[in-house]
Design a protein around this motif. Sequence first.
Motif, mmCIF file in Angstrom:
data_model
loop_
_atom_site.group_PDB
_atom_site.id
_atom_site.type_symbol
_atom_site.label_atom_id
_atom_site.label_comp_id
_atom_site.label_asym_id
_atom_site.label_seq_id
_atom_site.Cartn_x
_atom_site.Cartn_y
_atom_site.Cartn_z
ATOM 1 N N PHE A 87 16.997 -17.983 -12.619
ATOM 2 C CA PHE A 87 17.510 -17.057 -13.216
ATOM 3 C C PHE A 87 19.131 -17.032 -12.861
ATOM 4 C CE2 PHE A 87 13.166 -14.967 -12.639
ATOM 5 C CZ PHE A 87 12.794 -15.413 -13.663
ATOM 6 N N LYS A 88 19.708 -17.017 -11.415
ATOM 7 C CA LYS A 88 20.822 -17.140 -11.292
ATOM 8 C C LYS A 88 21.668 -18.066 -11.922
ATOM 9 C CE LYS A 88 20.706 -15.856 -6.467
ATOM 10 N NZ LYS A 88 21.830 -14.726 -6.260
ATOM 11 N N LYS A 89 21.166 -19.299 -12.292
ATOM 12 C CA LYS A 89 21.523 -20.360 -13.293
ATOM 13 C C LYS A 89 21.875 -19.756 -14.265
ATOM 14 C CE LYS A 89 20.588 -24.850 -11.219
ATOM 15 N NZ LYS A 89 19.821 -26.242 -11.416
ATOM 16 N N MET A 126 14.675 -13.290 -19.964
ATOM 17 C CA MET A 126 14.234 -13.908 -18.731
ATOM 18 C C MET A 126 13.346 -13.183 -17.827
ATOM 19 S SD MET A 126 17.327 -14.560 -16.458
ATOM 20 C CE MET A 126 18.287 -13.677 -15.421
ATOM 21 N N GLY A 127 12.152 -13.583 -17.392
ATOM 22 C CA GLY A 127 11.274 -12.887 -16.469
ATOM 23 C C GLY A 127 10.063 -12.481 -17.354
ATOM 24 N N MET A 128 8.888 -12.680 -16.816
ATOM 25 C CA MET A 128 7.846 -12.451 -17.421
ATOM 26 C C MET A 128 6.916 -11.584 -16.290
ATOM 27 S SD MET A 128 7.479 -16.194 -19.158
ATOM 28 C CE MET A 128 5.666 -15.979 -19.640
ATOM 29 N N THR A 129 5.495 -11.401 -16.558
ATOM 30 C CA THR A 129 4.716 -10.516 -15.899
ATOM 31 C C THR A 129 5.012 -10.763 -14.353
ATOM 32 O OG1 THR A 129 3.098 -10.025 -17.578
ATOM 33 C CG2 THR A 129 2.298 -9.684 -15.053
ATOM 34 N N GLY A 130 4.981 -12.082 -13.976
ATOM 35 C CA GLY A 130 4.882 -12.366 -12.630
ATOM 36 C C GLY A 130 6.461 -12.238 -11.837
ATOM 37 N N ASP A 131 7.257 -12.153 -12.475
ATOM 38 C CA ASP A 131 8.572 -12.218 -11.867
ATOM 39 C C ASP A 131 9.944 -11.508 -12.614
ATOM 40 O OD1 ASP A 131 9.253 -13.775 -14.258
ATOM 41 O OD2 ASP A 131 9.077 -15.832 -13.300
ATOM 42 N N TYR A 132 9.366 -10.423 -13.242
ATOM 43 C CA TYR A 132 10.415 -9.777 -14.236
ATOM 44 C C TYR A 132 11.274 -8.859 -13.296
ATOM 45 C CZ TYR A 132 7.137 -5.859 -14.082
ATOM 46 O OH TYR A 132 6.201 -4.816 -13.757
ATOM 47 N N VAL A 134 12.448 -9.881 -10.192
ATOM 48 C CA VAL A 134 13.527 -10.784 -9.782
ATOM 49 C C VAL A 134 14.630 -11.167 -10.877
ATOM 50 C CG1 VAL A 134 14.159 -13.015 -8.855
ATOM 51 C CG2 VAL A 134 12.234 -11.637 -7.923
ATOM 52 N N ALA A 135 13.896 -11.307 -11.931
ATOM 53 C CA ALA A 135 14.748 -11.454 -13.350
ATOM 54 C C ALA A 135 15.746 -10.348 -13.471
ATOM 55 C CB ALA A 135 14.132 -11.928 -14.511
ATOM 56 N N ILE A 136 15.256 -9.156 -13.601
ATOM 57 C CA ILE A 136 16.163 -7.915 -13.626
ATOM 58 C C ILE A 136 17.387 -8.040 -12.475
ATOM 59 C CG2 ILE A 136 16.360 -5.424 -13.463
ATOM 60 C CD1 ILE A 136 13.474 -5.618 -14.756
ATOM 61 N N GLU A 137 17.146 -8.356 -11.201
ATOM 62 C CA GLU A 137 17.798 -8.244 -10.399
ATOM 63 C C GLU A 137 19.124 -9.201 -10.458
ATOM 64 O OE1 GLU A 137 14.706 -6.944 -6.889
ATOM 65 O OE2 GLU A 137 15.616 -9.010 -6.507
ATOM 66 N N GLU A 138 18.678 -10.239 -11.273
ATOM 67 C CA GLU A 138 19.689 -11.521 -11.578
ATOM 68 C C GLU A 138 20.104 -11.243 -12.924
ATOM 69 O OE1 GLU A 138 20.798 -13.406 -9.400
ATOM 70 O OE2 GLU A 138 19.261 -12.585 -7.853
ATOM 71 N N THR A 183 18.485 -8.945 -19.724
ATOM 72 C CA THR A 183 18.603 -7.778 -20.221
ATOM 73 C C THR A 183 17.236 -7.474 -21.227
ATOM 74 O OG1 THR A 183 19.535 -9.101 -22.336
ATOM 75 C CG2 THR A 183 20.978 -7.939 -20.716
ATOM 76 N N MET A 184 16.401 -8.587 -21.221
ATOM 77 C CA MET A 184 15.251 -8.279 -21.948
ATOM 78 C C MET A 184 13.973 -9.019 -21.048
ATOM 79 S SD MET A 184 16.148 -9.425 -25.632
ATOM 80 C CE MET A 184 16.946 -8.463 -26.951
ATOM 81 N N VAL A 185 12.963 -8.298 -20.724
ATOM 82 C CA VAL A 185 11.978 -9.002 -19.887
ATOM 83 C C VAL A 185 10.635 -9.023 -20.791
ATOM 84 C CG1 VAL A 185 12.852 -8.716 -17.659
ATOM 85 C CG2 VAL A 185 11.452 -6.832 -18.938
ATOM 86 N N ARG A 186 9.932 -10.093 -20.699
ATOM 87 C CA ARG A 186 8.744 -10.129 -21.635
ATOM 88 C C ARG A 186 7.444 -10.224 -20.901
ATOM 89 N NH1 ARG A 186 12.340 -14.601 -21.803
ATOM 90 N NH2 ARG A 186 10.405 -16.013 -20.941
#
Length: 230
Positions: A174-176, A199-205, A207-211, A214-217
């Motif tokens: 996600f940082k990349k 970026m980010g789905m059920t298992g990791d959204y 962390v994705a938001i922290e990085e 703007t959209m999580v699936r």
Amino acid sequence: MLTENVIEVEKNIQDACDRAGRSREEVRLIAVSKTKPVSDIEEVLTTGILDYGENKVQELSDKYDVLPKNIRWHMIGHLQRNKVKYLIGKTVLIHSVDSLRLAEQIEHEAAKADTIMNVLIEVNVAGEESKFGTTCNEAIELVRAVAALKHVKIKGLMTIAPFTDNPEDNRIYFKKLKQLSVDIKSKNIDNVDMDELSMGMTGDYEVAIEEGATMVRVGTGIFGERNYQI
């Protein structure tokens, strides 16, 4: 049940935004409704969610025909060029543009409809052989090529991170993607926005938001496990 799931996901999104010092308004929740019946979507609609993601063009089209027209449909799965014509006018965003040939097909169909199709460039950040998407190294070149198309508008980037039991494992990817979007934005390419990071789905959204997502699936977290046998 589904309503309770939405409440839980919303709480997690808010908590992640709080940890990252972000506003909740910066993150759009896309309910991934693939393989789920119309009745489930109708229930989730009562919570106010209007963004829904589908992986297959036929399923998206079928649901589009019977559900309220204020729903914002997102094509998040791998897209074959011969299916593009069925999406124009039905989707607000195609998340999975991974080649110039696909973008050119979208251009062709959007031009026929006299419309502009918003897209994200899909990047296979982790380099998984099982996943679609351009590489980080080739992404800027693809963005430049797609940017020349008059009826296609790049709104940002998308990635599907590896499946993992530990969401922290995906923070690096996600940082990349975030850094890649910053790099592309700095080049000020005409017809290119880098406002969206899907970026980010059920298992990791979270962390994705922290990085910077703007959209999580989120699919399973809202609709429960899927039965792919049906």
